[in-house]
Design an enzyme around this catalytic site. Structure first.
Site, PDB file in Angstrom:
ATOM      1  N   ASP A 128      -4.562   3.241  -5.145  1.00 26.88           N
ATOM      2  CA  ASP A 128      -3.738   2.182  -4.578  1.00 26.88           C
ATOM      3  C   ASP A 128      -2.401   2.243  -5.315  1.00 26.88           C
ATOM      4  O   ASP A 128      -2.275   2.867  -6.378  1.00 26.88           O
ATOM      5  CB  ASP A 128      -4.395   0.806  -4.704  1.00 26.88           C
ATOM      6  CG  ASP A 128      -3.797  -0.184  -3.703  1.00 26.88           C
ATOM      7  OD1 ASP A 128      -2.684   0.068  -3.190  1.00 26.88           O
ATOM      8  OD2 ASP A 128      -4.434  -1.223  -3.417  1.00 26.88           O
TER       9      ASP A 128
HETATM   10  C1  BGC Z   1      -2.022  -2.344  -1.060  1.00 19.43           C
HETATM   11  C2  BGC Z   1      -2.482  -1.191  -0.193  1.00 19.43           C
HETATM   12  C3  BGC Z   1      -1.320  -0.541   0.475  1.00 19.43           C
HETATM   13  C4  BGC Z   1      -0.320  -0.092  -0.582  1.00 19.43           C
HETATM   14  C5  BGC Z   1       0.893   0.571  -0.011  1.00 19.43           C
HETATM   15  C6  BGC Z   1      -0.887  -1.937  -1.996  1.00 19.43           C
HETATM   16  O1  BGC Z   1      -0.318  -3.054  -2.596  1.00 19.43           O
HETATM   17  O2  BGC Z   1      -3.091  -2.841  -1.804  1.00 19.43           O
HETATM   18  O3  BGC Z   1      -3.386  -1.660   0.771  1.00 19.43           O
HETATM   19  O4  BGC Z   1      -1.754   0.547   1.243  1.00 19.43           O
HETATM   20  O5  BGC Z   1       0.109  -1.238  -1.308  1.00 19.43           O
HETATM   21  O6  BGC Z   1       1.647  -0.332   0.705  1.00 19.43           O
END
Ligand code: BGC
Length: 707
Positions: free
Chosen positions: A241
């Site tokens: 993530d």
């Molecule tokens: C989220 C993800 C997301 C990523 C990119 C993170 O803060 O938890 O679900 O894909 O950001 O935007």
């Protein structure tokens, strides 16, 4: 729906490419070089790798080194209905078409990885990201996520299922250490991911922010190496993530492949200069880097990256518009319809009061986290105008004011606290509108600012004084329909007590307003069913009854264990406001001829349940038929019942169809912690066929033997 498995046909070619690369070139592939990009291998024909969110459609382009929009003018896309909406359709074929549609849009924007679907379990009504997720039930999650992934990957885009795993709250999500029993993770929290990988063949998976049993998920060897790779045979890539990595060596060995998302400078990443140094120092064997590069190349080659035959997709085509309309309309759940207030008869209608700021609110963006620069988004008021245009006098009144105050728990979450006070002047205006019209529709519920990533709600109450608004409007006009736009559940005690007609809907995508208007006016018959329980009050739901949310700043213990969602309510005999799987129709269905093909089953068998569903009303409609199973209670402390399958059928008035729902015997197993494996206990199992978890129409006992 052909199963896509990651083909191993390119391994020789990949070996050649890896042999031609310098260590620097390899390491460059393993970390972001922009917010949503990582390096390619130009000399081998691989362009920079492109990632995109996500659950609501193809996100607008973000600056390379900050969260600011990149300012493009050609990055608009379709706003797809949120995960909860898709799950509420209980329609497997729509899951597949949705995957195809979003995959096409991803390709049209030249993306390699789609950061979706998000399949975390909805553990608490308060989680700010519930709207992105699918359900509280692993069977429903699996049945919807698998075809979704198959559809996406058919378009030559890698699905990246997220957030692996036990990422069920936003409060302290970057540090919280989840403690859950082995049985709970195996029976509740992992099956959606397992199905995504083993049945959907997801090419990628995203490691979550939080910890599990002391280790961050991006350096959690138990989850990434043992379960994901060894047990499930995953041979795609594990992507972190955004900003979820905390180490170089530990993460490399624990099974993470690509680090994404921390702020620039990108060479500060754990999988950048530090990885290079660790290899040069001999702390990490270059072979470990090669293996990660191999996995990435395997995925890219399976997606036909750099090849002329790769699909090029398209945005907003008529079939995609139709798909978003179909999902939005099939997702609407008719919770209550006393006195047959719905559908509204447009022919007799001269005036209609449309009340509530959510009737004109858009939901494609807002709050924190992934949104879409929507090509268009039809609000509910616009939908009604489109359908009733000119013929009916529509009187809009805002009804309530969306207002927030800063959260008083610094460091815990970074959201806003909604103000629950009503606005007397706006209520007076709403009452005047309602009293002067033939009927009223009050559109309330959540917004993208309120249900948002990075924040959990503080309670389950409807915000902005919406309860008071609804009460006042109903007094002024008893022919009032309440439409709730929801992420997670709300406390409906006040509304339920006073309302005759209640619709539950979601962040419903570009066509939401048209879809809701068609349900209200009876052009479409509602067929959505709740993908989660609506508790009467927050304290009734398991994590809250046991004070097991949100934990302290360091740890949260999942004390409810396997009793998540309806498993808790049914096992403890607690009456929910509306049960899991509930949803009414404008027609009625009769269940008859329910049977199993045999009365006894052994290892490897499949129980074939069948029944005949007849539309006994005078409107065409679709019904979801749900199958629940209960195990002999004497043995392994099982939940009162668990969803094991479902089917959705469409029937004309008077029509009947026979439906078969197979249940594999293996799906009746439970996880035995002593033996650390799945076990099918012999004995008498009860199978139920119902229209919801609490509207069981038939049940039978079958004998299961262990051989
Ligand atoms: C989220 C993800 C997301 C990523 C990119 C993170 O803060 O938890 O679900 O894909 O950001 O935007």
């Amino acid at each position: 729906m052909a199963a896509t498995t990651l083909s191993m046909a390119y391994e020789k070619e990949i070996t050649g490419i890896i042999e031609s690369m310098t260590l620097e070139e390899k390491v460059a592939l393993l970390h972001g070089n922009g917010k949503f990009t990582s390096a390619g291998i130009p000399k081998s024909g691989f362009a920079e790798v492109q990632y995109t969110d996500g659950p609501l459609g193809i996100r607008e382009e973000i600056s390379r080194d900050s969260w600011d929009p990149a300012g493009w003018t050609i990055d608009s896309a379709t706003f797809f209905p949120a995960g909860t909406a898709l799950a509420a359709t209980w329609n497997i074929s729509l899951g597949y078409q949705y995957g195809i549609a979003i995959g096409k849009e991803a390709r049209a924007r030249n993306k390699d990885f789609l950061l979706a679907p998000a399949v975390n379990i909805i553990r608490t009504p308060l989680c700010g990201r519930n709207y992105e997720y699918l359900s509280e039930d692993p069977c429903l999650i699996s049945r919807i996520a698998v075809p979704y992934i198959l559809g996406v990957q058919e378009q030559d885009v890698a699905a990246c299922v997220k957030h692996f795993a036990v990422n069920n709250q936003e409060t302290n999500r970057g540090t919280i250490d989840v403690q859950a029993s082995e049985r709970a993770i195996r029976e509740i929290y992992l099956p959606g991911f397992k199905a995504a990988v083993t049945e959907g063949g997801s090419f990628a998976i995203m490691g979550a922010y939080n910890k599990f049993r002391g280790n961050y998920l991006c350096e959690n060897g138990y989850f990434l190496n043992k379960i994901l790779r060894e047990e499930w045979g995953f041979n795609g890539v594990v992507i972190s993530d955004w900003g979820a990595v905390h180490s170089t060596i530990e993460s490399v060995f624990a099974g993470l492949d690509i680090e994404m998302g921390t702020e620039a400078p990108f060479n500060d990443y754990y999988f950048s200069d530090r990885l290079l140094i660790a290899v040069k120092n001999g702390d990490i064997d270059e072979k470990a880097v090669d293996e990660k590069v191999r996995r990435l190349l395997r995925v890219l080659m399976n997606c036909k990256a750099g090849r002329p035959e790769r699909k090029t997709g398209g945005i907003g085509s008529p079939d995609i518009r139709k798909l978003t309309y179909d999902v939005a309309s099939e997702a609407v759940v008719l919770l209550k319809n006393n006195k047959a207030i719905l559908p509204l008869d447009a022919t007799g209608l001269k005036s209609l009061a449309v009340i509530g700021a959510n009737a004109t609110q858009t939901f494609a963006s807002g709050g924190f986290g992934a949104g879409v620069k929507a090509r268009y988004e039809v609000t509910i008021l616009e939908g009604l105008k489109n359908r009733l245009g000119g013929r009916v006098n529509l009187k809009f009144a805002q009804g309530y004011r969306e207002a927030y105050q800063p959260v008083d728990n610094p460091g815990k979450s970074f959201g806003l606290l909604p103000v629950t006070k009503s606005d007397p002047e706006l209520i007076r205006e709403a009452v005047r509108a309602a009293a002067s019209c033939d009927a009223a529709i009050v559109v309330i519920g959540t917004t993208r600012k309120f249900d948002t990533e990075g924040n959990d709600r503080h309670d389950m109450l409807l915000p902005f004084g919406q309860d008071q608004l609804v009460n006042a409007v109903i007094k002024a006009n008893p022919k009032t329909v309440v439409v709730i736009i929801a992420g997670g559940p709300f406390d409906l005690r006040t509304i339920h007590a006073n309302t005759d007609a209640l619709l539950w809907t979601w962040f419903g995508g570009s066509e939401h307003g048209n879809a809701v208007a068609d349900i209200l006016l009876g052009k479409v018959n509602p067929s959505g069913k709740l993908p989660y329980t609506l508790p009467e009050k927050l304290e009734d739901s398991p994590a809250h009854a046991l004070h097991a949310f949100p934990g302290d700043s360091a740890r949260v213990e999942y004390l409810e264990d396997i009793l998540v969602g309806y498993r808790w309510f049914d096992t403890r005999g607690i009456q929910p406001m509306y049960p899991f799987g509930h949803g009414l129709s404008y027609t009625s269905f009769d269940y008859s001829g329910c049977q199993t093909d045999k009365s006894g089953y052994g290892k490897g068998d499949t129980i074939k349940l069948s029944c005949t569903i007849r539309n006994t009303g005078d409107r065409e409609g679709s019904e979801v038929i749900e199958v629940y199973a209960s195990a002999p209670q004497s043995i392994a402390n099982r939940p009162a019942q668990e969803l094991k399958g479902f089917a959705k059928v469409n029937l004309k008035p008077g029509e009947e169809k026979s439906v078969e729902i197979p249940v594999c015997l293996n799906d009746l197993s439970c996880f035995d912690e002593n033996e650390n494996g799945w076990k099918l206990h012999p004995g008498e199992y009860t199978l139920r066929i119902g229209a919801s978890s609490r509207d069981i129409r038939w049940e039978v006992k079958v004998k299961v033997t262990s051989d």
